[in-house]
Design an enzyme around this catalytic site. Structure first.
Site, mmCIF file in Angstrom:
data_model
loop_
_atom_site.group_PDB
_atom_site.id
_atom_site.type_symbol
_atom_site.label_atom_id
_atom_site.label_comp_id
_atom_site.label_asym_id
_atom_site.label_seq_id
_atom_site.Cartn_x
_atom_site.Cartn_y
_atom_site.Cartn_z
ATOM 1 N N PHE A 111 0.792 -1.276 -0.110
ATOM 2 C CA PHE A 111 -0.001 -0.011 -0.015
ATOM 3 C C PHE A 111 0.863 1.250 0.054
ATOM 4 O O PHE A 111 1.718 1.223 0.699
ATOM 5 C CB PHE A 111 -0.847 -0.032 1.007
ATOM 6 N N ASP A 182 2.263 -5.576 8.022
ATOM 7 C CA ASP A 182 1.030 -4.575 8.097
ATOM 8 C C ASP A 182 -0.312 -5.494 7.897
ATOM 9 O O ASP A 182 -0.277 -6.043 6.915
ATOM 10 C CB ASP A 182 1.092 -3.523 7.086
ATOM 11 N N LYS A 208 -11.441 -1.153 9.052
ATOM 12 C CA LYS A 208 -11.444 -2.257 7.908
ATOM 13 C C LYS A 208 -12.489 -3.283 8.522
ATOM 14 O O LYS A 208 -13.762 -2.901 8.590
ATOM 15 C CB LYS A 208 -10.369 -2.488 7.173
ATOM 16 N N ARG A 353 -13.008 -4.167 -6.926
ATOM 17 C CA ARG A 353 -12.835 -5.012 -5.327
ATOM 18 C C ARG A 353 -13.811 -5.118 -4.743
ATOM 19 O O ARG A 353 -14.721 -4.254 -4.476
ATOM 20 C CB ARG A 353 -11.573 -4.001 -4.660
HETATM 21 C C1 LIG Z 1 -5.602 1.087 4.620
HETATM 22 C C2 LIG Z 1 -4.285 0.919 4.739
HETATM 23 C C3 LIG Z 1 -3.420 1.900 5.439
HETATM 24 C C4 LIG Z 1 -4.168 3.225 5.920
HETATM 25 O O1 LIG Z 1 -3.251 3.968 6.730
HETATM 26 P P1 LIG Z 1 -4.020 5.264 7.588
HETATM 27 O O2 LIG Z 1 -3.048 6.017 8.170
HETATM 28 O O3 LIG Z 1 -4.826 4.391 8.559
HETATM 29 O O4 LIG Z 1 -4.753 6.158 6.684
HETATM 30 C C5 LIG Z 1 -2.088 1.869 5.370
HETATM 31 N N1 LIG Z 1 -1.508 0.574 4.897
HETATM 32 C C6 LIG Z 1 -2.289 -0.425 4.478
HETATM 33 C C7 LIG Z 1 -1.472 -1.675 3.841
HETATM 34 C C8 LIG Z 1 -3.712 -0.096 4.321
HETATM 35 O O5 LIG Z 1 -4.338 -1.123 3.647
#
Ligand SMILES: *Cc1c(COP(=O)(O)O)cnc(C)c1O
Length: 394
Positions: A111, A182, A208, A353
């Protein structure tokens, strides 16, 4: 046997909506408004006394409840800030624990915020670190003794492809690297066993699959035998050994509390506490079995009825809890589905998705969603200007 109608009743979903986006923003659990009302009343009546009525201890208490869903022992998880911040904290800790090494290894499917945080940290450290990106299938082969930390998101946000956490953690350890996972698309989505996998560091979000609402805080985990080696880069007062001693100089708290930074978001924590009740009496293995069954039903239906191409791994055991399809008109297709009450989302450049969340989705929902996808494609409902107008959030 899990009573899935009962778990469905734990969510306040609008009539007529099939929600295939619980992987992005979980729906409202029914207990949340009342719990938030209670904390608002506490704020009104107790004023600052609320801090001594449990608010201050919430990050650890809720961390322990999340820990049960991700195989983390008590006292190893804390809650607060956003996931981007937690990535920064854990990555900084990892680089310091492997201070003689210079490479952060990740994959190109990660991400963006995780990669951006790594870039920013490298720039502010100014010690010549490198963010090395490889294809997801090449991670194991790219582990060398230059690597300080392997930083991966277990489940790919676009395709749902799932890394083997235990195997890659073991491979990282075999070259002396740390493994930072993560769990944004894993916590509440698939069974996770951080202890069993030997993971060093982990983080994830609660808005989520954990359904704690927009802006809900993130969580962070550190392997218990490592935590006292972590020097917090974001050395805020609530990660101090004695915040209310107001000492002029920082001393880290013992244990996971040192990853706290500032004042906890109490109203969001109230929502999180109530949201976690939705998992009471539900086993992650049962959730997983049902997720796989529902995903397989969705893939079979969409492939039978349309020419959308599966973007996710064909083997359900190599996916998280979502199914993605590719189509050049993916954005417009998602808009046309939303117009029919089937809410999924689009991820650039061409991914449709669809999140599969067994706590509140049934076989009937999946079959109805397949029917809507078929109708959108057969009737070319996506091929209208209003479906193609891009909005800020996809
Ligand atoms: C949704 C997501 C985020 C979001 O980060 P925020 O700081 O909460 O906005 C970060 N990393 C991954 C892998 C995600 O899926």
């Amino acid at each position: 046997m899990t009573d899935w109608a009962a778990t469905r009743a734990r969510f306040a979903l609008p009539e007529g909506v099939i929600y295939l986006d619980g992987n992005s923003l979980g729906p409202l659990p029914v207990g949340v408004p009342e719990r938030m009302e209670r904390v608002l009343a506490q704020w009104r009546d107790s004023l600052i006394g609320g801090w001594n009525e449990g608010w201050m201890a919430w990050p650890g208490a809720l961390g322990d409840r999340i820990g049960r869903l991700i195989g983390a022992p008590e006292g190893t998880v804390t809650v607060g800030d956003t996931l981007s911040i937690k990535v920064h904290q854990l990555l900084a800790a990892a680089l310091e624990m492997r201070s003689e090494r210079r490479v952060i290894l990740s994959d190109r499917g990660n991400f963006p915020t995780d990669l951006y945080m790594a870039e920013g940290l490298i720039a502010s450290l100014g010690r010549g670190h490198e963010l090395r990106l490889v294809e997801p299938e090449e991670v194991e082969g790219a582990l060398t003794e230059e690597v300080a930390v392997l930083m991966l998101t277990q489940v790919d946000y676009r395709t749902g492809r799932m890394h083997d956490m235990a195997a890659l953690t073991g491979a990282a350890h075999s070259v002396g690297a740390l493994a930072l996972w993560d769990l944004a698309h894993s916590a509440g989505a698939v069974p996770v066993d951080l202890s069993g996998a030997g993971a060093d560091l982990a983080c994830g979000c609660t808005y989520k699959y954990l359904n704690a609402g927009p802006g809900a805080p993130a969580f962070a985990y550190v392997r218990p035998d490592l935590i006292d080696d972590v020097r917090p880069a974001l050395s805020g007062w609530l990660g101090h050994a004695a915040p209310f001693a107001f000492e002029p100089s920082y001393r880290p708290a013992r244990g996971i509390d040192r990853l706290r930074v500032g004042t906890p978001p109490v109203l969001q924590l109230a929502a999180l506490e109530a949201a976690l009740d939705a998992w009471d009496g539900v086993g992650m293995d049962a959730v997983r079995a049902r997720s796989v069954a529902l995903q397989e039903r969705l893939v079979a239906g969409v492939e039978r009825e349309t020419d959308l191409r599966l973007a996710s791994p064909r083997d359900p055991h190599r996916r998280g809890s979502q199914v993605s399809f590719r189509h050049p008109e993916g954005y417009a297709i998602v808009q046309a589905l939303i117009a029919r009450g089937v809410i999924g989302d689009f991820r650039s450049p061409d991914i449709v998705r669809l999140g599969v969340t067994p706590l509140f989705l049934s076989e009937g929902d999946i079959d109805a969603a397949v029917g809507h996808v078929a109708a959108v494609m057969r009737g070319r409902e996506w091929d209208r200007p209003e479906m193609k107008a891009r909005r800020a959030v996809t």
